[in-house]
Design a protein around this motif. Structure first.
Motif, short mmCIF file in Angstrom:
data_model
loop_
_atom_site.label_atom_id
_atom_site.label_comp_id
_atom_site.label_asym_id
_atom_site.label_seq_id
_atom_site.Cartn_x
_atom_site.Cartn_y
_atom_site.Cartn_z
N ARG A 1 7.78 8.36 -31.71
CA ARG A 1 7.42 8.42 -30.32
C ARG A 1 6.53 8.01 -29.68
N ALA A 2 5.88 6.39 -30.40
CA ALA A 2 5.03 5.42 -30.24
C ALA A 2 6.15 4.34 -29.10
N THR A 3 7.25 3.96 -29.80
CA THR A 3 8.46 3.64 -29.52
C THR A 3 8.95 3.52 -28.40
N TRP A 4 9.32 5.88 -28.23
CA TRP A 4 9.77 5.55 -26.93
C TRP A 4 8.35 5.03 -25.82
N LEU A 5 7.68 5.79 -26.14
CA LEU A 5 6.63 5.76 -24.67
C LEU A 5 6.38 3.97 -24.46
N GLY A 6 6.95 2.96 -25.32
CA GLY A 6 6.60 1.77 -25.72
C GLY A 6 7.32 1.09 -25.06
N ASN A 7 8.66 2.05 -24.97
CA ASN A 7 9.75 1.40 -24.43
C ASN A 7 9.60 1.71 -22.80
N ASP A 8 8.42 2.25 -22.82
CA ASP A 8 8.29 2.98 -20.67
C ASP A 8 7.16 1.59 -20.32
N ALA A 9 6.43 1.68 -21.24
CA ALA A 9 6.06 -0.21 -20.50
C ALA A 9 6.62 -0.64 -20.60
N THR A 10 6.87 -0.46 -20.86
CA THR A 10 8.73 -2.27 -21.08
C THR A 10 9.35 -2.35 -20.21
N HIS A 11 9.88 -1.13 -19.90
CA HIS A 11 11.04 -1.15 -18.90
C HIS A 11 10.69 -0.72 -17.25
N TYR A 12 12.02 -0.82 -16.74
CA TYR A 12 11.63 -0.37 -15.18
C TYR A 12 11.65 0.74 -14.86
N ILE A 13 12.13 1.62 -15.43
CA ILE A 13 12.80 3.40 -15.10
C ILE A 13 12.13 3.93 -16.59
N LYS A 14 11.24 4.29 -15.73
CA LYS A 14 9.72 5.70 -17.00
C LYS A 14 11.07 6.89 -17.75
N LYS A 15 10.82 6.50 -18.71
CA LYS A 15 11.76 8.18 -19.21
C LYS A 15 10.65 9.41 -19.26
N TRP A 16 9.54 8.94 -19.56
CA TRP A 16 8.58 10.29 -19.94
C TRP A 16 7.57 10.06 -19.15
N ASP B 1 5.97 11.71 -18.03
CA ASP B 1 3.99 12.40 -17.46
C ASP B 1 3.12 12.25 -19.05
N ARG B 2 3.67 11.32 -19.51
CA ARG B 2 2.36 9.97 -20.64
C ARG B 2 2.98 9.18 -20.11
N ASP B 3 1.13 8.24 -20.84
CA ASP B 3 0.55 7.60 -20.42
C ASP B 3 0.20 6.56 -21.22
N ILE B 4 -0.39 5.54 -21.10
CA ILE B 4 -0.60 4.51 -21.94
C ILE B 4 -2.05 4.65 -23.10
N ASN B 5 -2.76 6.03 -22.37
CA ASN B 5 -3.40 7.31 -24.05
C ASN B 5 -2.56 7.41 -24.64
N ASP B 6 -1.80 7.69 -24.55
CA ASP B 6 -0.75 8.63 -25.57
C ASP B 6 0.50 7.85 -26.35
N LEU B 7 0.87 6.14 -26.40
CA LEU B 7 0.92 5.75 -26.41
C LEU B 7 0.07 4.78 -27.65
N LYS B 8 -1.63 4.75 -26.84
CA LYS B 8 -2.80 4.40 -28.33
C LYS B 8 -2.88 5.40 -29.46
N VAL B 9 -2.64 7.00 -28.54
CA VAL B 9 -2.67 8.51 -29.60
C VAL B 9 -1.85 8.18 -30.88
N LEU B 10 -0.46 7.31 -30.37
CA LEU B 10 0.24 7.67 -31.59
C LEU B 10 0.53 6.20 -31.92
N ILE B 11 -0.02 5.01 -31.67
CA ILE B 11 -0.36 4.22 -32.81
C ILE B 11 -0.90 4.35 -33.65
N LYS B 12 -2.48 4.84 -32.81
CA LYS B 12 -3.21 5.69 -33.78
C LYS B 12 -3.40 6.58 -34.86
N LEU B 13 -2.61 7.39 -34.69
CA LEU B 13 -1.68 7.97 -35.67
C LEU B 13 -0.95 7.25 -37.04
#
Ligand SMILES: [Zn+2]
Length: 223
Positions: free
Chosen positions: A175-190, A192-204
């Protein structure tokens, strides 16, 4: 809405600062004075509000900057807290096994946090994605040292699929990868999710990897 007095008149703000940017303690800072850099009715006016930290170990002064928000082509009458100065970046303390085993991850994660603290959220998102890749790949290399070259060359999603055995790490890292890819790519898939969700998943992911490595350590030491 709370109100504060400025040299240009009384204005409503969304909220007073809830933490001190210098000592990072949560508190109700003491309001001292505020100044408006132009007419308080203007849409681009900035309010600088001076506060004092009430913590007896700190007692420092800091500034909260407020600006109006633009909504539906107009601007709000309320001023919203934008940032606190001075910035005093506070790094995350990572688990012992993570700091010991994954220096690349720590370095990239720390740089991303500094970028985020400077409001460089686009750069920070890409940085967190890169940190995640180093964490997962270095963890998989630690587990499968003979596969090092393959793991390095393989896409992160496939590494997680093929080399991560622990179910919890797999769930979080994927799941962190999905959000991470959103942070890198032109089109966002998620959307309603943001950098904080990515950080929570990295922390987990860090938490699960730390548990896994600690368990491995005790297994090796107490045969
Ligand atoms: Zn303080």
């Amino acid at each position: 809405m709370p109100e504060i007095k400025t040299d240009g008149g009384t204005v409503s703000i969304d909220a007073p600062p809830s933490t001190c940017p210098i000592c990072h303690h949560a508190s109700s800072p003491i309001f001292l004075d505020a100044t408006a850099n132009s007419d308080i009715r203007g849409s681009n006016t900035q309010i600088d509000a001076a506060y004092k930290c009430p913590a007896s170990s700190c007692r420092r002064l800091f500034i909260a900057i407020y600006r109006k928000k633009s909504i539906n082509g107009g601007t709000t009458t309320t001023f919203y807290l934008q940032t606190l100065l001075p910035k005093n970046y506070k790094p995350t303390i990572h688990e012992e096994q993570i700091s010991e085993n994954f220096p690349n991850f720590i370095k990239i994660y720390t740089q991303s946090e500094i970028a985020e603290s400077e409001n460089l959220d686009e750069i920070a998102g890409v940085g967190y994605r890169k940190a995640l890749e180093f964490l997962i790949k270095d963890y998989c290399i630690h587990k499968n040292p003979e596969k090092e070259e393959t793991i390095k060359k393989t896409q992160l999603g496939n590494v997680i699929e093929n080399f991560v055995e622990d179910a919890n790490i797999k769930i979080c890292a994927k799941r962190a990868t999905w959000l991470g890819n959103d942070a890198t790519h032109y089109i966002k898939k998620w959307e309603d999710r943001d950098i904080n969700d990515l950080k929570v998943l990295i922390k987990l992911s860090c938490g699960w990897i730390n548990n896994n490595l600690l368990t491995e350590k005790y297994l090796n030491e107490m045969q």
